[in-house]
Design a protein around this motif. Structure first.
Motif, PDB file in Angstrom:
ATOM      1  N   ASP A  80       0.893  -1.206  -0.129  1.00  0.00           N
ATOM      2  CA  ASP A  80      -0.056   0.053  -0.061  1.00  0.00           C
ATOM      3  C   ASP A  80       0.787   1.207  -0.017  1.00  0.00           C
ATOM      4  N   GLU A  81       2.107   1.141   0.597  1.00  0.00           N
ATOM      5  CA  GLU A  81       2.874   2.366   0.723  1.00  0.00           C
ATOM      6  C   GLU A  81       3.518   2.510  -0.887  1.00  0.00           C
ATOM      7  N   ILE A  82       3.807   1.142  -1.581  1.00  0.00           N
ATOM      8  CA  ILE A  82       4.239   1.687  -2.871  1.00  0.00           C
ATOM      9  C   ILE A  82       3.435   2.198  -3.808  1.00  0.00           C
ATOM     10  N   THR A  83       2.030   1.781  -3.803  1.00  0.00           N
ATOM     11  CA  THR A  83       0.930   2.131  -4.512  1.00  0.00           C
ATOM     12  C   THR A  83       0.692   3.739  -4.073  1.00  0.00           C
ATOM     13  N   GLY A  84       0.950   4.095  -2.881  1.00  0.00           N
ATOM     14  CA  GLY A  84       0.758   5.569  -2.489  1.00  0.00           C
ATOM     15  C   GLY A  84       1.943   6.430  -3.243  1.00  0.00           C
ATOM     16  N   LEU A  85       3.085   5.784  -3.080  1.00  0.00           N
ATOM     17  CA  LEU A  85       4.141   6.614  -3.741  1.00  0.00           C
ATOM     18  C   LEU A  85       4.127   6.689  -5.207  1.00  0.00           C
ATOM     19  N   MET A  86       3.638   5.608  -5.986  1.00  0.00           N
ATOM     20  CA  MET A  86       3.522   5.746  -7.347  1.00  0.00           C
ATOM     21  C   MET A  86       2.387   6.770  -7.819  1.00  0.00           C
ATOM     22  N   GLY A  87       1.353   6.839  -7.026  1.00  0.00           N
ATOM     23  CA  GLY A  87       0.285   7.697  -7.176  1.00  0.00           C
ATOM     24  C   GLY A  87       0.853   9.241  -7.066  1.00  0.00           C
ATOM     25  N   LEU A  88       1.655   9.335  -6.158  1.00  0.00           N
ATOM     26  CA  LEU A  88       2.136  10.643  -5.776  1.00  0.00           C
ATOM     27  C   LEU A  88       3.126  11.137  -7.032  1.00  0.00           C
ATOM     28  N   LEU A  89       3.938  10.164  -7.219  1.00  0.00           N
ATOM     29  CA  LEU A  89       4.950  10.308  -8.325  1.00  0.00           C
ATOM     30  C   LEU A  89       4.375  10.773  -9.636  1.00  0.00           C
ATOM     31  N   ARG A  90       3.018  10.093 -10.075  1.00  0.00           N
ATOM     32  CA  ARG A  90       2.327  10.531 -11.133  1.00  0.00           C
ATOM     33  C   ARG A  90       1.871  11.801 -10.848  1.00  0.00           C
ATOM     34  N   ALA A 114      12.004   0.691 -15.920  1.00  0.00           N
ATOM     35  CA  ALA A 114      10.956  -0.350 -16.525  1.00  0.00           C
ATOM     36  C   ALA A 114      10.124  -0.771 -15.250  1.00  0.00           C
ATOM     37  N   ARG A 115      10.606  -0.606 -13.978  1.00  0.00           N
ATOM     38  CA  ARG A 115      10.045  -1.057 -12.954  1.00  0.00           C
ATOM     39  C   ARG A 115       8.735  -0.567 -12.639  1.00  0.00           C
ATOM     40  N   PHE A 116       8.712   0.789 -13.214  1.00  0.00           N
ATOM     41  CA  PHE A 116       7.511   1.753 -12.773  1.00  0.00           C
ATOM     42  C   PHE A 116       6.173   1.356 -13.697  1.00  0.00           C
ATOM     43  N   GLY A 117       6.546   0.627 -14.594  1.00  0.00           N
ATOM     44  CA  GLY A 117       5.580   0.424 -15.778  1.00  0.00           C
ATOM     45  C   GLY A 117       5.325   1.481 -16.849  1.00  0.00           C
ATOM     46  N   PRO A 118       4.837   1.147 -17.960  1.00  0.00           N
ATOM     47  CA  PRO A 118       4.704   1.759 -19.084  1.00  0.00           C
ATOM     48  C   PRO A 118       4.144   3.204 -19.027  1.00  0.00           C
ATOM     49  N   GLU A 119       2.965   3.269 -18.081  1.00  0.00           N
ATOM     50  CA  GLU A 119       2.429   4.840 -18.078  1.00  0.00           C
ATOM     51  C   GLU A 119       3.235   5.527 -17.180  1.00  0.00           C
ATOM     52  N   LEU A 120       3.856   5.176 -16.066  1.00  0.00           N
ATOM     53  CA  LEU A 120       4.764   6.268 -15.521  1.00  0.00           C
ATOM     54  C   LEU A 120       5.898   6.421 -16.190  1.00  0.00           C
ATOM     55  N   VAL A 121       6.564   5.738 -16.919  1.00  0.00           N
ATOM     56  CA  VAL A 121       7.763   5.730 -17.889  1.00  0.00           C
ATOM     57  C   VAL A 121       7.327   6.954 -18.800  1.00  0.00           C
ATOM     58  N   ARG A 122       6.243   6.869 -19.302  1.00  0.00           N
ATOM     59  CA  ARG A 122       5.780   7.830 -20.263  1.00  0.00           C
ATOM     60  C   ARG A 122       5.685   9.150 -19.597  1.00  0.00           C
ATOM     61  N   GLU A 123       4.953   9.229 -18.292  1.00  0.00           N
ATOM     62  CA  GLU A 123       5.194  10.508 -17.785  1.00  0.00           C
ATOM     63  C   GLU A 123       6.572  11.079 -17.699  1.00  0.00           C
ATOM     64  N   MET A 124       7.630  10.107 -17.197  1.00  0.00           N
ATOM     65  CA  MET A 124       8.863  10.764 -16.886  1.00  0.00           C
ATOM     66  C   MET A 124       9.347  11.187 -18.313  1.00  0.00           C
ATOM     67  N   GLU A 125       9.240  10.606 -19.247  1.00  0.00           N
ATOM     68  CA  GLU A 125       9.799  10.742 -20.572  1.00  0.00           C
ATOM     69  C   GLU A 125       8.873  12.181 -21.108  1.00  0.00           C
ATOM     70  N   ARG A 126       7.790  12.266 -20.838  1.00  0.00           N
ATOM     71  CA  ARG A 126       6.911  13.561 -21.152  1.00  0.00           C
ATOM     72  C   ARG A 126       7.659  14.743 -20.212  1.00  0.00           C
TER      73      ARG A 126
END
Length: 248
Positions: A80-90, A114-126
Motif C-alpha cells: 500500500d505504501e508503494i501504491t501511494g508513492l506511485m500515485g504521488l509520483l504520477r 522499467a520497474r515503474f510500468g509503461p504509464e509512469l515511464v511515459r510520464e517521466m519521458e514527457r
C-alpha cells in the motif's frame, strides 16, 4: 546538525557555491509516525520539501541538484505504501512540469525505469522532454536507483563493448568507465547532504561520491527548507577540498 536554535541565513557566502549538490532525502516515514499520520502523508510532505529544495537550489546558483527519491531497496516496502508513492509520483510529474519550465529547471530521471510500468515511464519521458530547454538548474531524480546495480550495469556495458571490438580493455580509464554510468555527462557531486541524522550513503552515487564533501543534518526531510540548504552550503564553503593531495 540542527537548525532549531540558530537558523542559517538564506544566502550562502559568495563564490563558494558547489556546482553539484546531491541530497539523500530521509525521514518521511518517521515524520509521519511522530505526528500519528499515515505514511502517505509523510511522503506527500516530502514531495513538498523536494519542491522547496529545488527552488532554493535555483536561488543559490547551484547548477546540478540530484535527489535520491526512491531506492531499488524501497520496493520491499508494504504494497500500500508503494501504491501511494506511485500515485504521488504520477501526480507530481504531471503537476510540477509547468513550474519547472517556468523556473528554467531541466529534469532527468535515472534508475530502473522499467520497474515503474509503461504509464509512469511515459510520464517521466514527457516531463523530461518538456523541460529539456531549462538552463538554470539540472535536476536529477534517482528513482528505483541503486549504485551497486549502476556500477554492475556499467561494467557489463564495458565488457560487451570490449567483446564486440569497440573497446580496448587496456585503454579503459575512469572517464571511459564513467561514460557507461547512469550519470554520464554529469559532474560528480561536490556536496552530499543527508537528512534525518543518519550518516551513511545507502547505496547512493558510490562511484561519483569519491571526493564529495558530506553534511549530515538532524532534520527529517519533510521539514527541510531553504535555510537548511544554505546551512549546508556554508559548511561546504569552510571545507578545504584536496582530492587526495597532501597540502603543506
Amino acid at each position: 546538525m540542527s537548525l532549531a536554535s540558530s537558523p542559517a541565513p538564506l544566502v550562502a557566502p559568495p563564490g563558494a557555491t558547489p556546482r553539484h549538490v546531491a541530497i539523500i532525502m530521509d525521514g518521511n516515514r518517521r515524520w509521519a509516525q511522530a505526528r500519528g499520520l499515515p505514511v502517505a502523508l509523510g511522503h506527500k510532505a516530502g514531495a513538498e520539501a523536494a519542491r522547496r529544495a529545488t527552488e532554493a537550489a535555483v536561488e543559490q546558483g547551484v547548477e546540478w541538484l540530484t535527489l535520491f527519491a526512491f531506492s531499488s531497496e524501497n520496493w520491499l516496502r508494504p504494497a500500500d505504501e508503494i501504491t501511494g508513492l506511485m500515485g504521488l509520483l504520477r501526480f507530481y510529474l504531471r503537476s510540477e512540469v509547468a513550474a519547472l519550465v517556468r523556473d528554467g529547471v531541466r529534469l532527468r530521471v535515472i534508475g530502473e525505469r522499467a520497474r515503474f510500468g509503461p504509464e509512469l515511464v511515459r510520464e517521466m519521458e514527457r516531463a523530461e522532454e518538456l523541460t529539456a530547454n531549462g538552463t538554470r538548474l539540472n535536476l536529477t531524480v534517482a528513482m528505483s536507483y541503486g549504485a551497486r546495480a549502476e556500477i554492475l550495469a556499467a561494467a557489463r556495458a564495458a565488457a560487451a563493448a570490449a567483446a564486440a571490438g569497440r573497446l580496448e580493455p587496456a585503454g579503459l580509464d575512469e572517464a571511459g568507465f564513467a561514460a557507461h554510468l547512469a550519470t554520464a555527462g554529469m559532474p560528480d557531486p561536490d556536496l552530499i547532504i543527508r537528512t534525518s541524522g543518519e550518516q551513511r550513503l545507502s547505496n547512493f552515487l558510490l562511484w561519483q561520491a569519491a571526493y564529495a564533501e558530506f553534511v549530515f543534518q538532524d532534520v527529517l526531510w519533510p521539514d527541510f527548507g531553504a535555510g537548511h540548504l544554505a546551512d549546508a552550503l556554508q559548511q561546504y564553503a569552510q571545507r578545504e577540498r584536496r582530492y587526495g593531495a597532501r597540502v603543506g
